[in-house]
Every structure is written in structure tokens, then in C-alpha cells.
Design a protein around this motif. Structure first.
Motif, PDB file in Angstrom:
ATOM      1  N   ASP A  83      -4.456   5.588  10.855  1.00 46.40           N
ATOM      2  CA  ASP A  83      -5.263   4.944  11.359  1.00 46.40           C
ATOM      3  C   ASP A  83      -6.464   4.213  10.477  1.00 46.40           C
ATOM      4  N   GLU A  84      -6.847   5.766   8.923  1.00 47.56           N
ATOM      5  CA  GLU A  84      -7.973   5.597   8.756  1.00 47.56           C
ATOM      6  C   GLU A  84      -7.029   5.145   7.336  1.00 47.56           C
ATOM      7  N   HIS A  85      -5.183   4.659   7.112  1.00 50.04           N
ATOM      8  CA  HIS A  85      -4.527   4.285   6.250  1.00 50.04           C
ATOM      9  C   HIS A  85      -4.709   2.054   6.307  1.00 50.04           C
TER      10      HIS A  85
ATOM     11  N   TYR B 225       0.459  -0.962  -0.208  1.00 49.61           N
ATOM     12  CA  TYR B 225      -0.312   0.283   0.143  1.00 49.61           C
ATOM     13  C   TYR B 225       1.122   1.203  -0.202  1.00 49.61           C
ATOM     14  N   ARG B 226       1.122   2.667  -0.916  1.00 49.72           N
ATOM     15  CA  ARG B 226       1.594   3.167  -1.148  1.00 49.72           C
ATOM     16  C   ARG B 226       0.140   4.557  -1.308  1.00 49.72           C
TER      17      ARG B 226
ATOM     18  N   TRP C 151       2.779  -2.725   4.485  1.00 47.40           N
ATOM     19  CA  TRP C 151       3.099  -4.231   4.308  1.00 47.40           C
ATOM     20  C   TRP C 151       1.873  -5.031   5.503  1.00 47.40           C
ATOM     21  N   GLU C 152       2.069  -6.558   5.252  1.00 53.33           N
ATOM     22  CA  GLU C 152       1.466  -7.869   6.199  1.00 53.33           C
ATOM     23  C   GLU C 152       3.144  -7.280   6.965  1.00 53.33           C
TER      24      GLU C 152
ATOM     25  N   PHE D 226      -6.428  -0.260   4.646  1.00 58.30           N
ATOM     26  CA  PHE D 226      -5.352  -1.336   3.759  1.00 58.30           C
ATOM     27  C   PHE D 226      -5.815  -2.769   4.107  1.00 58.30           C
ATOM     28  N   ALA D 227      -6.571  -3.224   5.153  1.00 61.21           N
ATOM     29  CA  ALA D 227      -7.009  -4.410   5.555  1.00 61.21           C
ATOM     30  C   ALA D 227      -8.823  -4.437   5.116  1.00 61.21           C
ATOM     31  N   GLU D 228      -8.773  -3.666   4.762  1.00 62.49           N
ATOM     32  CA  GLU D 228     -10.602  -3.705   3.341  1.00 62.49           C
ATOM     33  C   GLU D 228      -9.620  -4.383   2.229  1.00 62.49           C
ATOM     34  N   ASP D 229      -8.737  -4.556   1.958  1.00 59.36           N
ATOM     35  CA  ASP D 229      -8.312  -4.748   0.127  1.00 59.36           C
ATOM     36  C   ASP D 229      -7.741  -5.717   0.417  1.00 59.36           C
TER      37      ASP D 229
END
Length: 206
Positions: free
Chosen positions: A79-81, A13-14, A179-180, A85-88
Motif C-alpha cells: 500500500d505504501e509503495h 518503480y523499484r 508498473w501501470e 508510485f501513484a504520486e510519481d
């Protein structure tokens, strides 16, 4: 006709840290990192004892968002980002949330780097970039399949990006990368004469 598809994708994610509102003043964040370093005797002592080039608050200050308003603003943006990313990633969080576990400053001078590592016990890790002078090192991400490659021959030099053994990502000031946490990564030696400054963090499932 043969059918070939890519499986088991690794996501990166970027985005711009302030994408969800101008809550973080980049200049104030930069100056705050150095002010904190100057006052953090325990952190500097830890860096010297452990051979860390430059400065990190990782082992000394565990509550930056509660100590300094600028880092509270950073947390609010992150927190927003992380939620996006968790949604993606299509995580099933079972009604729980990913919450900030720790957040720390990194200041790497010329020749300073951070060897290859992962972030155990966390779900999502990342970094936002405060100072990236010309010539400083990119983030190096490693193909997580390395341990299973056995006798596989090397890839051709100009192979597709999704087949490369390592990916180098050159962020800009104000970027956030996620990233994870199991993804192995490193910061190669800073080849600039100026400091490379960043703020890294981990999120856990709570």
C-alpha cells in the motif's frame, strides 16, 4: 540546432519491500508460499488443468492477506509503495484511493515461465520477489508502441535503453517492482534448477 526530447514516458518503480519498515520476514514469506501450495488442492488442480507450470494461487485463493498475517504485512508494505508510485505518476485520483484488488503466489520450477500478458481492469500491477536463484529468468517488459511501429527498421543492438524493444529487469529477493497495468510483460522460462518464487498483485481505483 535541432531539439529532440523524449515523450510519453513509461515508468517502472523499484524498491525494497521493507523500505517503509521491517514488516515482512523474508524467510517466513518463503516458507508460507510453499505451505499454502501444499494445502491448496484447488489451486494445484487448476494449474494442472490449464497447463500452468508449477503453482499459482491466482484462481483459487483470493484473500491471502486476510488468511495469513505474513500476507497482511505484505499488503501493508505494498500500500505504501503503490501510493508513492501513484504520486510519481501524478494521477488525479479525485479523492479516491488505489486499493489492492488481488494478490497471488507464483512458484515456477525449472523451464516454467509465464507468457506475455497485461492485467486488464487494473491500474497498477507488480510483483515482489521471494526466491530468485542464480540463473533464473528476469522480468521482460515490452515497448508498448510495438503495435504502431509499422515498417520501422529494427534498432541497433546497443541503442539507448529508452529505445529498446524489450527491457529485462533482474530483481533481487525482497525487491518490489510496480508498473501501470497496461504494460505488456512476461516471465521467460526459468533456466535454474531451483524454483523462482514471487508474489504478484493488482491495484484498482476505488
Amino acid at each position: 540546432m535541432a531539439e529532440i526530447e523524449s515523450l510519453f514516458v513509461t515508468r517502472l518503480y523499484r524498491a525494497r519491500l521493507n523500505e517503509y519498515g521491517p514488516g515482512v520476514d523474508e524467510e517466513e514469506l518463503h516458507d508460507s508460499c510453499y505451505a499454502i501450495m501444499d494445502d491448496d488442492e484447488a489451486g494445484m488442480e487448476w494449474c494442472q488443468e490449464n497447463g500452468y507450470p508449477g503453482y499459482t494461487s491466482y484462481a483459487s485463493l483470493a484473500d491471502l492477506p486476510w488468511r495469513f498475517p505474513i500476507f497482511a504485512a505484505v499488503k501493508e508494505a505494498l500500500d505504501e509503495h503503490v501510493a508513492k508510485f501513484a504520486e510519481d505518476l501524478e494521477f488525479n485520483l479525485d479523492g479516491r484511493k488505489l486499493v489492492l484488488e488481488d494478490l497471488w503466489i507464483n512458484i515456477l520450477p525449472e523451464a516454467g515461465g509465464h507468457g506475455s500478458h497485461i492485467h486488464p481492469h487494473s491500474v497498477i500491477s507488480g510483483t515482489t520477489y521471494v526466491s530468485m536463484p542464480e540463473g533464473t529468468s528476469a522480468l521482460k517488459l515490452e515497448d508498448p508502441r510495438h503495435a504502431m511501429m509499422m515498417a520501422a527498421p529494427p534498432r541497433i543492438k546497443d541503442c539507448r535503453r529508452d529505445l529498446k524493444a524489450f527491457i529485462y529487469v533482474k530483481p533481487e529477493i525482497g525487491d518490489v517492482l510496480l508498473w501501470e497495468s497496461w504494460l505488456r510483460h512476461e516471465v521467460p522460462a526459468n533456466t535454474s534448477e531451483f524454483d523462482r518464487v514471487s508474489v504478484s498483485f493488482n491495484y484498482k481505483w476505488e
